[in-house]
Design an enzyme around this catalytic site. Structure first.
Site, short mmCIF file in Angstrom:
data_model
loop_
_atom_site.label_atom_id
_atom_site.label_comp_id
_atom_site.label_asym_id
_atom_site.label_seq_id
_atom_site.Cartn_x
_atom_site.Cartn_y
_atom_site.Cartn_z
N SER A 116 98.61 -17.81 27.93
CA SER A 116 99.75 -18.58 28.43
C SER A 116 100.76 -17.77 29.22
O SER A 116 101.74 -18.33 29.73
CB SER A 116 100.46 -19.30 27.28
OG SER A 116 99.70 -20.40 26.83
N LYS A 119 101.60 -19.07 32.61
CA LYS A 119 102.66 -20.05 32.90
C LYS A 119 103.87 -19.40 33.58
O LYS A 119 104.70 -20.11 34.16
CB LYS A 119 103.09 -20.76 31.63
CG LYS A 119 101.98 -21.63 31.01
CD LYS A 119 102.51 -22.41 29.81
CE LYS A 119 101.44 -23.29 29.20
NZ LYS A 119 100.58 -22.59 28.24
N SER A 176 105.79 -23.07 25.41
CA SER A 176 104.48 -22.87 26.06
C SER A 176 103.71 -24.17 26.20
O SER A 176 102.50 -24.23 25.96
CB SER A 176 103.65 -21.84 25.28
OG SER A 176 102.63 -21.31 26.09
N LYS A 288 107.78 -14.43 26.91
CA LYS A 288 106.77 -15.49 26.96
C LYS A 288 105.56 -15.04 26.15
O LYS A 288 105.00 -13.97 26.40
CB LYS A 288 106.35 -15.75 28.42
CG LYS A 288 105.24 -16.81 28.55
CD LYS A 288 105.80 -18.18 28.31
CE LYS A 288 104.67 -19.21 28.12
NZ LYS A 288 104.03 -19.10 26.79
#
Length: 349
Positions: A116, A119, A176, A288
Site C-alpha cells: 500500500s 497509494k 489505507s 504510510k
C-alpha cells in the site's frame, strides 16, 4: 580462558617452596607471612594506580538501550554504527531531507513489492491531476464489488456515497483505503488503467528507474515492483507538495456528513494507531503503512531526529497485520540509532 583467583595463583607459584619450608615450621610461617604481605601490597598498589589514572574495567559488548520497548529488533554492538543494526525488514533506506545524505541503507536497490505504499503515488498524481480537491465524487457500486472480491482494505465508504476528492485522499493515506485510491483514480482519469499510465509517467519523471505500477492500490501483482530507494525518491518529492504533506502527517480526519453517513466518518492513521511511544529525541510526524503476504510489512515515514528532518522507507518486514508491528519497530530502532550517531558526530566535531 577460565578465570583463576589470586589465591590459586599464589598457591600454584609457591607449592614447591612450601614443601621445603615445612621442614622448618617457624621459619616457614615467617616467610609465608612476608610473602602474603608483599603480594597484598603489590595488589593494592596496582589497584590504587588504576584508580588514580582513571582506568575502568573493559566494556563488554552489550545490547543498546536506545530503544528498549520489548527489545524487538535493535541489537547494536556499537550504537554509533548504524551498519550494526539488525532489523526484520529486508530493505531499508534512511535519508536526511535537509542535506540529502543517506544515513542508512539495506538492500535498498534490490527489487521489492511496495504493497500500500503504492497509494503515495496514487495520492500525489491525483493531487496534481485534479484541479479542485473539493470536487464531489460519487463512488459507484462496481468499485466495491471488485474490492470485495480482492479482499482489499477499505476506509468504510458505501456504494453511491458522495464525498470530496480531499476526503478520498485522506481515506487512501490514513486507513489505507482502497476505496479512496480507486475513487481518486476514477475522479481524475475516468479509469484506473489511464490513471496507472500517469503514475508510471510520474515515476519516470522522478527518476524511479526500478519501479513499475500496475494498479493504484498496491494489491499484489508480480509485475508491480519497486525498490526502497525509489520509494524514498517518491516520498521526498511528495512531501514537497503542501496538500500531500498535510494529509500524510495527519493522525485522523473526520469526513463531514454524507448521503450514506449522516454523522460523518472518522478516518485514522494506521501508523499512529499502532505507534506506542518513541525514543527520546525522535518525533514521528507521519507515515504510510502497507502489507501483503508477498510484500511483508512496509512503512514509509517522516520524522524529526534531534530536530533534523529524516525520511525512512522499510520494506519486507516479517509478520502481518495481526502480529507485532515489526515495520514500526524497525523504524524506531533505525531512528534511535541515527540519533545516537548524530550525537556522537557532533561531540567528535
Amino acid at each position: 580462558m577460565s578465570r583463576i583467583g589470586i589465591g590459586e595463583i599464589f598457591k600454584k607459584n609457591t607449592e614447591p617452596r612450601m614443601a621445603t619450608l615445612s621442614r622448618f615450621p617457624h621459619r616457614g610461617k615467617r616467610r609465608r607471612f612476608w610473602l602474603f604481605s608483599a603480594l597484598l601490597l603489590l595488589t593494592g598498589a596496582g589497584v590504587g594506580t588504576a584508580v588514580l589514572c582513571g582506568a575502568k574495567p573493559a566494556d563488554k559488548p552489550a545490547v543498546s538501550d536506545l530503544w528498549k520497548k520489548d527489545a524487538p529488533v535493535l541489537r547494536v554492538v556499537s550504537s554509533k554504527d548504524l551498519s550494526a543494526l539488525d532489523i526484520s525488514s529486508r530493505h531499508a533506506v534512511l535519508v536526511r531531507r535537509d542535506t540529502g545524505e543517506t544515513l542508512y541503507r539495506k538492500a535498498a536497490a534490490e527489487p521489492a513489492y511496495s504493497a500500500s505504499l503504492t497509494k503515495m503515488m496514487t495520492a500525489l498524481v491525483a493531487i496534481e491531476r485534479l484541479p479542485d480537491m473539493e470536487t464531489e465524487v460519487t463512488l459507484p457500486e462496481s468499485l466495491f464489488r471488485r474490492l470485495l472480491l480482492q479482499e482489499a482494505s477499505v476506509a468504510g465508504f458505501l456504494p453511491g456515497e458522495r464525498v470530496s476528492a480531499a476526503d478520498l485522499l485522506y481515506a487512501a493515506l490514513l486507513p489505507s483505503g482502497a476505496d479512496g485510491a480507486v475513487g481518486l483514480a476514477l475522479a481524475a482519469a475516468g479509469s484506473e488503467e489511464t490513471f496507472v499510465e500517469w503514475m508510471n509517467q510520474k515515476a519516470a519523471e522522478l527518476g524511479m528507474t526500478d519501479t513499475h505500477f500496475v494498479n493504484v492500490t498496491g494489491l499484489h501483482d508480480p509485475e508491480q515492483v519497486t525498490t526502497a530507494n525509489d520509494m524514498a525518491k517518491l516520498l521526498d518529492a511528495a512531501l514537497a507538495n503542501e496538500t500531500f504533506r498535510t494529509v500524510f502527517t495527519a493522525q485522523r480526519h473526520l469526513v463531514p456528513p454524507t448521503n450514506r453517513h449522516p454523522t460523518g466518518l472518522m478516518l485514522s492513521s494506521t501508523l499512529f494507531r499502532r505507534l506506542d511511544g518513541t525514543p527520546e529525541g525522535v518525533t514521528i510526524l507521519g507515515g504510510k503503512t502497507g502489507y501483503t503476504s508477498e510484500a511483508g510489512l512496509c512503512l514509509a515515514s517522516l520524522a524529526e531526529v534531534e530536530g533534523r528532518p529524516c525520511l525512512l522507507v522499510t520494506l519486507g518486514a516479517s509478520g502481518d497485520n495481526r502480529t507485532k508491528p515489526r515495520h514500526i519497530e524497525d523504524a524506531l530502532a533505525i531512528y534511535a540509532a541515527c540519533r545516537e550517531k548524530t550525537a556522537f558526530l557532533e561531540q567528535a566535531g
